[in-house]
Design an enzyme around this catalytic site. Structure first.
Site, PDB file in Angstrom:
ATOM      1  N   CYS A 108       0.879  -1.160   0.000  1.00 41.01           N
ATOM      2  CA  CYS A 108       0.000   0.000   0.000  1.00 41.01           C
ATOM      3  C   CYS A 108       0.919   1.213   0.000  1.00 41.01           C
ATOM      4  O   CYS A 108       1.532   1.526   1.017  1.00 41.01           O
ATOM      5  CB  CYS A 108      -0.916   0.035   1.216  1.00 41.01           C
ATOM      6  SG  CYS A 108      -1.848   1.579   1.316  1.00 41.01           S
ATOM      7  N   CYS A 111      -0.793   4.261   2.387  1.00 38.82           N
ATOM      8  CA  CYS A 111      -0.530   4.203   3.836  1.00 38.82           C
ATOM      9  C   CYS A 111      -0.284   2.763   4.238  1.00 38.82           C
ATOM     10  O   CYS A 111       0.843   2.301   4.248  1.00 38.82           O
ATOM     11  CB  CYS A 111      -1.654   4.851   4.648  1.00 38.82           C
ATOM     12  SG  CYS A 111      -3.320   4.396   4.196  1.00 38.82           S
ATOM     13  N   SER A 112      -1.350   2.020   4.538  1.00 40.88           N
ATOM     14  CA  SER A 112      -1.140   0.646   4.991  1.00 40.88           C
ATOM     15  C   SER A 112      -2.411  -0.162   4.813  1.00 40.88           C
ATOM     16  O   SER A 112      -2.756  -0.975   5.657  1.00 40.88           O
ATOM     17  CB  SER A 112      -0.722   0.637   6.453  1.00 40.88           C
ATOM     18  OG  SER A 112      -1.655   1.398   7.198  1.00 40.88           O
ATOM     19  N   CYS A 113      -3.144   0.080   3.723  1.00 38.05           N
ATOM     20  CA  CYS A 113      -4.386  -0.645   3.469  1.00 38.05           C
ATOM     21  C   CYS A 113      -4.068  -2.133   3.335  1.00 38.05           C
ATOM     22  O   CYS A 113      -3.057  -2.512   2.729  1.00 38.05           O
ATOM     23  CB  CYS A 113      -5.065  -0.114   2.214  1.00 38.05           C
ATOM     24  SG  CYS A 113      -5.471   1.646   2.356  1.00 38.05           S
TER      25      CYS A 113
END
Lengths: 204, 112
Positions: A108, A111-113
Site C-alpha cells: 500500500c 498508507c497501509s491498506c
C-alpha cells in the site's frame, strides 16, 4: 534497563503519545462518542481473534476445491464473507493467483491498506517507508531480502492496495502437500505468502 | 531498509498499549459514522508523507505517532475535541500517574 519498584514511588508514567491518547479517550467518552468497552472489544478482536489463520483457511480451501477457487478469483469479497470473513477493511477484497508465469506481491503506497478480515493488522515492515517505496520500484530485490528467489521466467506483479480495494495473494500449493487434508495445508500458508513476500512452507 | 531481520521475528500485533488504544478509538469512531475510512486513509497518508520528508519511517512507533496526529487534527477540525482540552486532559493524566502510588489503578481527579 532494569528498574526497581522502589525507584518508582508513583505509577510508571506512560510516554507522551499514550497520555494524549488517554486525553482523547476521556474527551470522546464524556461526549458519548465512544464506549470504552467497545474499544476493548476491538483490541481483543485484532489481538486474539482475527489474523492470518483466516486467510490461510481460504487459501487451503482454494487449493483443494477448484470450484471454490474459481468463485474466489471471480468475487472474493462475497466468497470469503460466506466463510464468515467480512467486516472492517474487507469491503472489497480481490484475490490474485500466483502461477509459474506470474508472482503477485501486495503493497500500500498510500498508507497501509490491508485485508483485515483475512490477515489481521499488518506487520511493521508492511507499514515502513522502505517497503512501501521499494516494493514497487525493485520488487525482485525486496523479495530476495525476504528470502524469495523466483525463476527468471516468472514475472512479478505488484498490486497497490487502496482504502477501496485490498488484495490477497493466492500462493501456489507447495510440492509434497497433495496427501494433506485442508487443515494441514492451511498450516503451511504463512502470512507473508499471502502478501506475496514469502512462499508457503514445504511439508517436511 | 532491513526486511531481512524484521520480517522473521515474531511480533506482537501492537508493540505498545497506546498503539492499540489509538487504533481502537479510530476504528470505533469510523464505525460510529464520524468519518469514512477512505477519508481517513487520505489524511493519514498525507501525515505519513509529511513525517517521512526528513527521515525514513520504520512503520513502528513513528507510524502510530502519525496516526495519533492525524486523529487529533481530524477531531479538532470536526469540533469533536478542542486543542486546549486535549492538552489539559493530557496534563491531568500525567499528574494522575505521578501522584498515584505504584501498583494502584490510575484515575483522573474528580475535578479534571
Amino acid at each position: 534497563m532494569p528498574h526497581d519498584d522502589h525507584d518508582h514511588p508513583h505509577a510508571l508514567l506512560p510516554p507522551d503519545p499514550a497520555l494524549r491518547v488517554k486525553a482523547l479517550e476521556t474527551i470522546l467518552t464524556r461526549k458519548g462518542l465512544i464506549d470504552p468497552a467497545a474499544l476493548d472489544e476491538i483490541i481483543d478482536t485484532y489481538q486474539n481473534k482475527i489474523g492470518p489463520q483466516n486467510g490461510a483457511c481460504v487459501v487451503a480451501k482454494a487449493w483443494s476445491d477448484p470450484a471454490f477457487k474459481q468463485a474466489l478469483l471471480a468475487d472474493a469479497t462475497q466468497v470469503v464473507a460466506d466463510l464468515g470473513f467480512y467486516g472492517r477493511q474487507g469491503e472489497h477484497i480481490v484475490v490474485v493467483e500466483n502461477t509459474p508465469d506470474q508472482h503477485n506481491m501486495v503493497v500500500c503506497t498510500l498508507c497501509s491498506c490491508y485485508p483485515w478480515p483475512l490477515l489481521g493488522i499488518p506487520p511493521g515492515w508492511y507499514k515502513s517507508d522502505a517497503y512501501r517505496a521499494r516494493a514497487v520500484r525493485e520488487p525482485r530485490k525486496v523479495l530476495a531480502e525476504f528470502g524469495v528467489t523466483l525463476p527468471p521466467e516468472t514475472a512479478v506483479r505488484v498490486w497497490d492496495s487502496t482504502a477501496e480495494i485490498r488484495y490477497l495473494v493466492l500462493p501456489m500449493r507447495p510440492e509434497g502437500s497433495d496427501g494433506l487434508d485442508e487443515g494441514d495445508q492451511a498450516a503451511l500458508v504463512t502470512r507473508d505468502s499471502m502478501i506475496g513476500t514469502g512462499l508457503p512452507m514445504v511439508p517436511s | 531498509m532491513n526486511t531481512r531481520v524484521t520480517h522473521s521475528a515474531p511480533e506482537p500485533v501492537f508493540a505498545e498499549p497506546w498503539h492499540a488504544q489509538v487504533f481502537a478509538v479510530t476504528v470505533a469512531l469510523n464505525e460510529a459514522g464520524r468519518f469514512e475510512w477512505s477519508d481517513w486513509a487520505e489524511r493519514f497518508s498525507q501525515t505519513l508523507k509529511m513525517h517521512g520528508l526528513d527521515r525514513e519511517l520504520d512503520g513502528g512507533d513513528d507510524y502510530f505517532h502519525a496516526w495519533l496526529e492525524t486523529l487529533e487534527q481530524l477531531l479538532i477540525e470536526q469540533g469533536a475535541a478542542e486543542f486546549d482540552d486535549i492538552q489539559q486532559l493530557r496534563n491531568a493524566w500525567e499528574k494522575a500517574y505521578l501522584t498515584t502510588p505504584h501498583g494502584q489503578p490510575v484515575h483522573l481527579a474528580a475535578s479534571e
